[in-house]
Design a protein around this motif. Structure first.
Motif, PDB file in Angstrom:
ATOM      1  N   ARG A  70       0.834  -1.210   0.000  1.00 53.62           N
ATOM      2  CA  ARG A  70       0.000   0.000   0.000  1.00 53.62           C
ATOM      3  C   ARG A  70       0.863   1.253   0.000  1.00 53.62           C
ATOM      4  O   ARG A  70       0.628   2.192  -0.752  1.00 53.62           O
ATOM      5  N   GLU A  71       1.887   1.269   0.869  1.00 60.45           N
ATOM      6  CA  GLU A  71       2.724   2.467   0.957  1.00 60.45           C
ATOM      7  C   GLU A  71       3.463   2.730  -0.352  1.00 60.45           C
ATOM      8  O   GLU A  71       3.664   3.888  -0.737  1.00 60.45           O
ATOM      9  N   VAL A  88     -16.022  -4.069   0.602  1.00 55.23           N
ATOM     10  CA  VAL A  88     -15.144  -2.909   0.394  1.00 55.23           C
ATOM     11  C   VAL A  88     -15.712  -1.720   1.174  1.00 55.23           C
ATOM     12  O   VAL A  88     -16.909  -1.429   1.102  1.00 55.23           O
ATOM     13  N   ARG A  89     -14.855  -1.026   1.896  1.00 59.25           N
ATOM     14  CA  ARG A  89     -15.291   0.136   2.690  1.00 59.25           C
ATOM     15  C   ARG A  89     -14.301   1.272   2.459  1.00 59.25           C
ATOM     16  O   ARG A  89     -13.227   1.316   3.079  1.00 59.25           O
ATOM     17  N   CYS A  90     -14.655   2.167   1.562  1.00 59.25           N
ATOM     18  CA  CYS A  90     -13.823   3.338   1.255  1.00 59.25           C
ATOM     19  C   CYS A  90     -14.400   4.577   1.934  1.00 59.25           C
ATOM     20  O   CYS A  90     -15.625   4.700   2.087  1.00 59.25           O
ATOM     21  N   ALA A  91     -13.533   5.489   2.295  1.00 64.92           N
ATOM     22  CA  ALA A  91     -13.995   6.769   2.825  1.00 64.92           C
ATOM     23  C   ALA A  91     -14.370   7.714   1.686  1.00 64.92           C
ATOM     24  O   ALA A  91     -15.107   8.667   1.878  1.00 64.92           O
ATOM     25  N   GLY A  92     -13.877   7.416   0.498  1.00 66.44           N
ATOM     26  CA  GLY A  92     -14.131   8.264  -0.664  1.00 66.44           C
ATOM     27  C   GLY A  92     -12.972   9.183  -0.976  1.00 66.44           C
ATOM     28  O   GLY A  92     -12.929   9.803  -2.039  1.00 66.44           O
ATOM     29  N   THR A  93     -12.023   9.269  -0.063  1.00 67.32           N
ATOM     30  CA  THR A  93     -10.865  10.148  -0.252  1.00 67.32           C
ATOM     31  C   THR A  93      -9.632   9.387  -0.738  1.00 67.32           C
ATOM     32  O   THR A  93      -8.631  10.010  -1.102  1.00 67.32           O
ATOM     33  N   GLU A  94      -9.689   8.059  -0.722  1.00 64.77           N
ATOM     34  CA  GLU A  94      -8.544   7.264  -1.170  1.00 64.77           C
ATOM     35  C   GLU A  94      -8.285   7.492  -2.662  1.00 64.77           C
ATOM     36  O   GLU A  94      -9.207   7.763  -3.442  1.00 64.77           O
ATOM     37  N   SER A  95      -7.025   7.362  -3.060  1.00 63.69           N
ATOM     38  CA  SER A  95      -6.684   7.554  -4.468  1.00 63.69           C
ATOM     39  C   SER A  95      -6.838   6.280  -5.283  1.00 63.69           C
ATOM     40  O   SER A  95      -6.962   6.333  -6.505  1.00 63.69           O
ATOM     41  N   LYS A  96      -6.860   5.121  -4.600  1.00 63.50           N
ATOM     42  CA  LYS A  96      -6.990   3.847  -5.297  1.00 63.50           C
ATOM     43  C   LYS A  96      -7.840   2.874  -4.486  1.00 63.50           C
ATOM     44  O   LYS A  96      -7.879   2.947  -3.251  1.00 63.50           O
ATOM     45  N   LEU A  97      -8.495   1.960  -5.185  1.00 56.78           N
ATOM     46  CA  LEU A  97      -9.365   0.988  -4.529  1.00 56.78           C
ATOM     47  C   LEU A  97      -8.583   0.099  -3.571  1.00 56.78           C
ATOM     48  O   LEU A  97      -9.107  -0.322  -2.538  1.00 56.78           O
ATOM     49  N   SER A  98      -7.336  -0.174  -3.901  1.00 59.81           N
ATOM     50  CA  SER A  98      -6.521  -1.037  -3.042  1.00 59.81           C
ATOM     51  C   SER A  98      -6.221  -0.396  -1.698  1.00 59.81           C
ATOM     52  O   SER A  98      -5.786  -1.072  -0.756  1.00 59.81           O
ATOM     53  N   HIS A  99      -6.439   0.927  -1.573  1.00 55.28           N
ATOM     54  CA  HIS A  99      -6.193   1.607  -0.302  1.00 55.28           C
ATOM     55  C   HIS A  99      -7.382   1.509   0.649  1.00 55.28           C
ATOM     56  O   HIS A  99      -7.278   1.923   1.805  1.00 55.28           O
ATOM     57  N   ALA A 127      -1.012  -4.582  11.558  1.00 54.28           N
ATOM     58  CA  ALA A 127      -2.408  -5.034  11.536  1.00 54.28           C
ATOM     59  C   ALA A 127      -2.913  -5.180  10.114  1.00 54.28           C
ATOM     60  O   ALA A 127      -3.889  -5.873   9.858  1.00 54.28           O
ATOM     61  N   GLY A 128      -2.252  -4.499   9.173  1.00 57.24           N
ATOM     62  CA  GLY A 128      -2.651  -4.554   7.773  1.00 57.24           C
ATOM     63  C   GLY A 128      -3.379  -3.317   7.309  1.00 57.24           C
ATOM     64  O   GLY A 128      -3.582  -3.114   6.120  1.00 57.24           O
ATOM     65  N   SER A 129      -3.792  -2.469   8.263  1.00 54.73           N
ATOM     66  CA  SER A 129      -4.558  -1.276   7.912  1.00 54.73           C
ATOM     67  C   SER A 129      -3.734   0.007   8.012  1.00 54.73           C
ATOM     68  O   SER A 129      -4.229   1.090   7.695  1.00 54.73           O
ATOM     69  N   GLU A 130      -2.489  -0.091   8.453  1.00 55.98           N
ATOM     70  CA  GLU A 130      -1.656   1.102   8.607  1.00 55.98           C
ATOM     71  C   GLU A 130      -1.375   1.771   7.255  1.00 55.98           C
ATOM     72  O   GLU A 130      -1.249   1.114   6.229  1.00 55.98           O
ATOM     73  N   SER A 131      -1.261   3.089   7.307  1.00 60.16           N
ATOM     74  CA  SER A 131      -0.984   3.846   6.085  1.00 60.16           C
ATOM     75  C   SER A 131       0.491   3.865   5.734  1.00 60.16           C
ATOM     76  O   SER A 131       0.863   4.137   4.598  1.00 60.16           O
ATOM     77  N   SER A 132       1.337   3.545   6.726  1.00 59.59           N
ATOM     78  CA  SER A 132       2.775   3.527   6.490  1.00 59.59           C
ATOM     79  C   SER A 132       3.409   2.389   7.277  1.00 59.59           C
ATOM     80  O   SER A 132       3.002   2.075   8.395  1.00 59.59           O
ATOM     81  N   PHE A 133       4.421   1.782   6.680  1.00 59.36           N
ATOM     82  CA  PHE A 133       5.127   0.680   7.336  1.00 59.36           C
ATOM     83  C   PHE A 133       5.775   1.152   8.628  1.00 59.36           C
ATOM     84  O   PHE A 133       5.920   0.390   9.594  1.00 59.36           O
ATOM     85  N   SER A 134       6.138   2.423   8.679  1.00 54.92           N
ATOM     86  CA  SER A 134       6.790   2.965   9.876  1.00 54.92           C
ATOM     87  C   SER A 134       5.846   3.056  11.071  1.00 54.92           C
ATOM     88  O   SER A 134       6.284   3.264  12.209  1.00 54.92           O
ATOM     89  N   ARG A 135       4.533   2.902  10.816  1.00 50.70           N
ATOM     90  CA  ARG A 135       3.546   3.006  11.893  1.00 50.70           C
ATOM     91  C   ARG A 135       3.137   1.632  12.456  1.00 50.70           C
ATOM     92  O   ARG A 135       2.267   1.544  13.316  1.00 50.70           O
ATOM     93  N   CYS A 136       3.711   0.570  11.925  1.00 47.40           N
ATOM     94  CA  CYS A 136       3.398  -0.755  12.459  1.00 47.40           C
ATOM     95  C   CYS A 136       4.085  -0.968  13.810  1.00 47.40           C
ATOM     96  O   CYS A 136       5.166  -0.419  14.071  1.00 47.40           O
ATOM     97  N   ASP A 137       3.441  -1.778  14.661  1.00 50.05           N
ATOM     98  CA  ASP A 137       4.082  -2.171  15.916  1.00 50.05           C
ATOM     99  C   ASP A 137       5.279  -3.044  15.588  1.00 50.05           C
ATOM    100  O   ASP A 137       5.189  -3.986  14.795  1.00 50.05           O
ATOM    101  N   SER A 138       6.404  -2.727  16.173  1.00 48.21           N
ATOM    102  CA  SER A 138       7.608  -3.527  15.948  1.00 48.21           C
ATOM    103  C   SER A 138       8.164  -3.920  17.311  1.00 48.21           C
ATOM    104  O   SER A 138       8.684  -3.079  18.052  1.00 48.21           O
TER     105      SER A 138
END
Length: 513
Positions: free
Chosen positions: A64-65, A198-209, A95-106
């Motif tokens: 995604r990132e 599928v649950r989009c907010a409508g602001t995503e740039s791509k369906l995969s987001h 969790a799979g829903s993070e917007s950036s890899f840097s935000r995952c729990d490590s």
């Protein structure tokens, strides 16, 4: 001792987030930009990620990132070859829903602290993020299909709504979503159903987001295939030009009034890009692609840069381009277009070079009034359509009637114009005309010799040859007769001379009968 253990426990479960200015992510060693060994840039150098607890949720965030669609696999054990240098992360837990890899729990003690070697480097396989619309009335309406694991599949309509449709329309450059039909409105697909819930907010740039169930997991049938209807592309207008089909290109991106209008940068701007704008505005053929703010500098946003159209797209937003709003331009680089005022065609005849003259304006084909229509006007049409020269410019009573709107009347051409739009006329749609008076042309490239016509030509040639033969024979006969008469006169004249020069007597013993 317990307090120390508690501190250690807190350290073990903390989220370690890198400074955005000192963090980057890439894939290396793979077959393409969306598959490879995961590498993180931290503290001035690139390093790898250990595969302990590495799974699809982690891979999903990476894909995604990097704008690479969905995760297809999360290979371990240096599947894409061993990296070098640091191993920055271990025990990654997304969790799979993070917007950036840097935000995952490590669950580690910090960057660079691990118990791994490079033979345990983690990798990902991402899908190419592709979406298409199928079986609709145009390229911006239809059944939604997404590409995954080298196969196109459909989307289930469970929870499908206008927000989801908006993301699809945005991803395809088709403007605003008008509706989100389900129940296979555009026909059932076949093969895989890749997405559901599928649950989009409508602001995503791509369906995969958008959020969704795991790919391929569903309880749907193809009778539940989701669809979208988009408005067909972001609105485009031409400003500052001498006429309605020439000017500075501006595109509307946003929802409120004129605030959403912005310009297009001329980087890479060419005739293919102009043709798409001309087509979108029903302005006929592209004539030139001026840049450098030929029609004056715009103001506000510069929405598009690096536009690359093939020339066949139905709207400018469907062309490849840099992300909307991202550019390295000033308004001194505003792009412009010069289009023909309208498209021209010949219809209702035996071929594309003989028939009724029609022009395309305001998304409608219409006719040209035949009043004052002459061979000079016909010559311009034939030249514009590469149909040779004008043989005739009859009224369309010679062809099938159009029974459509009359766009042009009182057309007056000198015959030297390259396009019909250069001729004088009363104005587009300004007057009415009887359909029996529709203008038509017969161009030299449209003249057809039918079998009957060929037979007529052959008969004509035979008649001409026979007439020539008859005339030749009569001439020869006349010359021959004239020669015989002249010879007889000369013989008679000679006999008279003989009689005069040697008078006959009885004594000579000669008798002349």
């Amino acid at each position: 001792m317990v307090r120390v253990s508690g501190v250690v426990l807190v350290l073990l479960i903390q989220t370690v987030t890198a400074d955005p200015a000192d963090y980057a992510l890439r894939l290396a060693g793979g077959p393409n930009k969306c598959s490879g060994r995961v590498e993180v840039y931290y503290n001035g150098s690139w390093g790898t990620v250990c595969d302990n607890q590495w799974d699809m949720d982690d891979a999903e965030v990476v894909c995604r990132e990097l704008d690479c669609g969905w995760a297809m696999a999360a290979p371990r054990s240096a599947h894409f070859g061993q990296g070098v240098g640091k191993i920055w992360l271990d025990l990654v837990n997304c969790a799979g829903s993070e917007s950036s890899f840097s935000r995952c729990d490590s669950n580690h003690l910090g960057y660079g602290i691990n118990s791994c070697d490079h033979h345990k480097d983690a990798g990902v396989y991402c899908s190419v993020d592709r979406v298409r619309l199928v079986n609709g009335p145009n390229s911006c309406s239809g059944r939604v299909e997404t590409y995954y694991n080298d196969t196109w599949g459909t989307v289930c309509d469970s929870l499908w709504d206008l927000n989801d449709a908006q993301v699809v329309c945005k991803q395809l450059g088709c403007g605003k979503a008008l509706s989100a039909p389900g129940k296979a409105r555009f026909g059932p697909g076949d093969g895989n159903i890749w997405l559901t819930h599928v649950r989009c907010a409508g602001t995503e740039s791509k369906l995969s987001h958008c959020h969704h169930m795991p790919i391929g997991l569903h309880i749907c049938e193809h009778s539940d295939d989701a669809g979208v209807v988009c408005e067909g592309g972001y609105p485009v207008r031409l400003v500052g030009g001498p006429k309605s089909c020439s000017g500075r290109v501006e595109m509307k991106y946003g929802d409120s009034g004129d605030d959403g209008w912005g310009t297009v940068c001329d980087d890479g701007w060419d005739l293919n890009d102009v043709q798409v704008v001309c087509t979108q505005l029903s302005c006929g053929k592209a004539l030139s692609a001026p840049g450098v703010a030929r029609f004056g500098q715009g103001s506000g946003d510069i929405w598009l840069d690096q536009v690359n159209c093939s020339g066949t797209e139905s709207s400018l937003s469907q062309c490849r381009h840099a992300e909307i709003g991202k550019h390295y331009c000033l308004h001194t680089n505003d792009a412009g277009v010069v289009c023909d005022d309208y498209a021209v065609r010949i219809a209702g005849g035996p071929n594309s070079c003989s028939g009724r003259v029609e022009i395309y304006y305001s998304n409608i084909w219409g006719t040209v009034c035949g009043e004052d229509w002459d061979l000079s006007a016909a010559q311009v049409v034939c030249r514009q359509l590469n149909c040779g020269w004008a043989v005739s410019g009859p009224l369309s009573s010679s062809f099938e009637h159009g029974y459509m709107k009359t766009w042009l009347t009182d057309v007056s051409c000198s015959g030297n114009e390259s396009r019909l739009s250069e001729c004088r006329h009363a104005g587009i749609g300004k007057d009415k005309c009887y359909h029996s008076a529709e203008a038509s042309v017969v161009c030299s490239e449209g003249v057809i010799l039918t079998p009957g016509g060929i037979a007529g030509i052959v008969i004509t040639v035979i008649i001409i040859v026979l007439l020539a033969a008859i005339l030749g024979f009569l001439y020869w006969k006349k010359k021959t007769q004239t020669g015989e008469i002249t010879g007889s006169s000369k013989l008679q004249h000679g006999e008279e001379e003989i009689n005069q020069g040697a008078p006959l007597t009885q004594d000579a013993g000669l008798v002349v009968a």
